[in-house]
Write an enzyme that holds these catalytic residues in place. Structure first.
Site, PDB file in Angstrom:
ATOM      1  CG  ASP A 121      -1.414  -1.212   8.792  1.00 21.91           C
ATOM      2  OD1 ASP A 121      -2.148  -0.214   8.732  1.00 21.91           O
ATOM      3  OD2 ASP A 121      -1.466  -2.150   7.976  1.00 21.91           O
ATOM      4  CD  GLU A 178      -8.246  -1.881   8.268  1.00 21.08           C
ATOM      5  OE1 GLU A 178      -9.031  -1.347   7.448  1.00 21.08           O
ATOM      6  OE2 GLU A 178      -7.055  -2.142   8.001  1.00 21.08           O
ATOM      7  N   GLY A 182       0.822  -1.206   0.000  1.00 19.97           N
ATOM      8  CA  GLY A 182       0.000   0.000   0.000  1.00 19.97           C
ATOM      9  C   GLY A 182       0.852   1.251   0.000  1.00 19.97           C
ATOM     10  CD  GLN A 190      -6.919   5.777   8.730  1.00 12.97           C
ATOM     11  OE1 GLN A 190      -6.515   5.256   9.767  1.00 12.97           O
ATOM     12  NE2 GLN A 190      -7.902   5.264   8.011  1.00 12.97           N
ATOM     13  N   GLY A 205      -5.294  -0.363  10.037  1.00 13.51           N
ATOM     14  CA  GLY A 205      -4.384  -1.073  10.914  1.00 13.51           C
ATOM     15  C   GLY A 205      -4.378  -2.570  10.728  1.00 13.51           C
ATOM     16  CG  HIS A 233      -7.436   4.016   0.832  1.00 16.87           C
ATOM     17  ND1 HIS A 233      -8.546   3.221   1.016  1.00 16.87           N
ATOM     18  CD2 HIS A 233      -6.432   3.181   0.463  1.00 16.87           C
ATOM     19  CE1 HIS A 233      -8.234   1.977   0.743  1.00 16.87           C
ATOM     20  NE2 HIS A 233      -6.968   1.914   0.414  1.00 16.87           N
TER      21      HIS A 233
END
Length: 363
Positions: free
Chosen positions: A142, A237, A11, A289, A185, A287
């Site tokens: 994360d 999440e 990511g 974040q 996370g 997203h």
């Protein structure tokens, strides 16, 4: 000239460009090295024709303040386990790592710096074991990669989440609402934990501490008096109730297999079913974040990680991951870093401090 290949996988994450810039600027001090980037992780290398870019100082000038990555990234198609259709129509999983290593060497690359999280670093280790000189740089919002105190991108994600949480507090108090904010996370609760402490949440729900719904309901009710009051909840999440399961859907082909998200709506329904009469609203940050300008802390560690990674290449210390430990920049074997998943320990000082501040974890 010796050629170095840089890749960014998994990511996207604030600070990736700062690492790339750090690598290039350190390499520019040497007379016999040039740096190249592969677009979209290893895809640019694997395609025909290849999609590679020479990373010179003019290319990376000023990119440390930019979000994302100038060479792109992907979290699809793990080269250690690709699907290949057989003549009989069946699907067989194959590893393209040996082919990738041969490809790199045939193109004249002497070493690789792979920037990514645990999945990307598992690929780094596989390439290293296949004979490619590799150095890893830990990246994930994360903060779930073992052996390093922080991964770059985490602090920016926390700042973004905290800014959003602050805004939800004021609207929750104005309307006497229960506000549930979902953060990323995956199976680690670091973003949620830091945000809850920074924002002053009443409740923080994380994967490492499955919550007791009755305890959550009890805490919410204690905040209301004749319909007056409000509650702000941060939920990771990957969080779930003791008697429940993780909220997920089928994800794209890749190492995860499932897509997390939507747990705030699950919790909202659970609370309504349990008799909470207050107005409940949900917010999924998603997203947001991952995007945007990295905060100063992430720019610093990302820049230093880039410099240190290049220096490991110069020192021929391969199979290593650059890490931050006890405020010192050092390195550990990649295989050690990916051997364990870095999650929140319920007895951790931060968790106990949060409880001391009155934050409930539903336990």
């Amino acid at each position: 000239m010796k050629k170095l290949l840089v890749t960014t996988g998994g990511g996207d994450c604030p600070g990736l460009n700062a690492v790339i810039r750090g690598i290039v600027k350190r390499a520019s001090r040497e007379d016999d090295w040039e740096v190249w980037g592969s677009y979209e992780a290893l895809n640019g290398l694997m395609e025909e024709p290849t999609r590679l870019i020479k990373l010179e100082e003019k290319v990376v000038s000023g990119i440390h303040v930019l979000g994302g990555t100038i060479i792109g990234t992907t979290n699809k198609g793990n080269p250690m386990s690709l699907s290949e259709k057989q003549p009989d129509g069946s699907i067989k999983k194959i590893s393209r790592i040996p082919w990738i290593v041969d490809r790199m060497k045939s193109l004249g690359f002497s070493a690789v710096i792979n920037i990514g999280g645990d999945g990307s670093q598992a690929i780094s280790q596989a390439m290293f074991e296949a004979g490619m000189p590799v150095v890893g740089v830990p990246k994930t919002i994360d903060n779930d990669l073992n052996s390093t105190d922080f991964t770059f991108g985490f602090q920016t994600a926390v700042q973004t989440a905290t800014d959003s949480f602050d805004r939800l507090v004021t609207t929750a108090s104005s309307h006497h609402r229960v506000m549930i904010m979902e953060v990323m996370g995956r199976n680690a609760g670091w973003i949620a934990l830091y945000t809850a402490i920074a924002g002053g949440a009443e409740i923080c729900l994380i994967p490492e501490i499955p919550y007791d719904l009755e305890k959550v309901v009890e805490r919410i009710k204690s905040r209301y008096n004749n319909g007056r009051g409000f509650v702000n909840i941060v939920i990771a999440e990957g969080a779930y109730a003791k008697e429940g399961s993780i909220t997920s859907s089928v994800g794209e082909e890749g190492r995860h297999g499932i897509r997390l998200g939507g747990v705030c709506f699950t919790l909202s329904q659970q609370l309504k079913d349990a008799g909470i009469e207050a107005d409940i609203r949900e917010t999924v940050l998603g997203h947001t974040q991952r995007g945007g300008t990295p905060v100063a802390f992430d720019r610093v560690i990302a820049s230093v990680f880039g410099v240190k990674a290049m220096e490991l290449v110069l020192e021929e210390k391969f199979g290593q991951l650059v890490v931050l430990q006890n405020n010192d920049y050092t390195s550990v074997p990649i295989k050690d870093a990916i051997s364990a998943y870095h999650v929140v320990n319920p007895s951790d000082t931060l968790v106990q401090a949060a409880k001391g501040l009155g934050i409930s974890f539903g336990d």
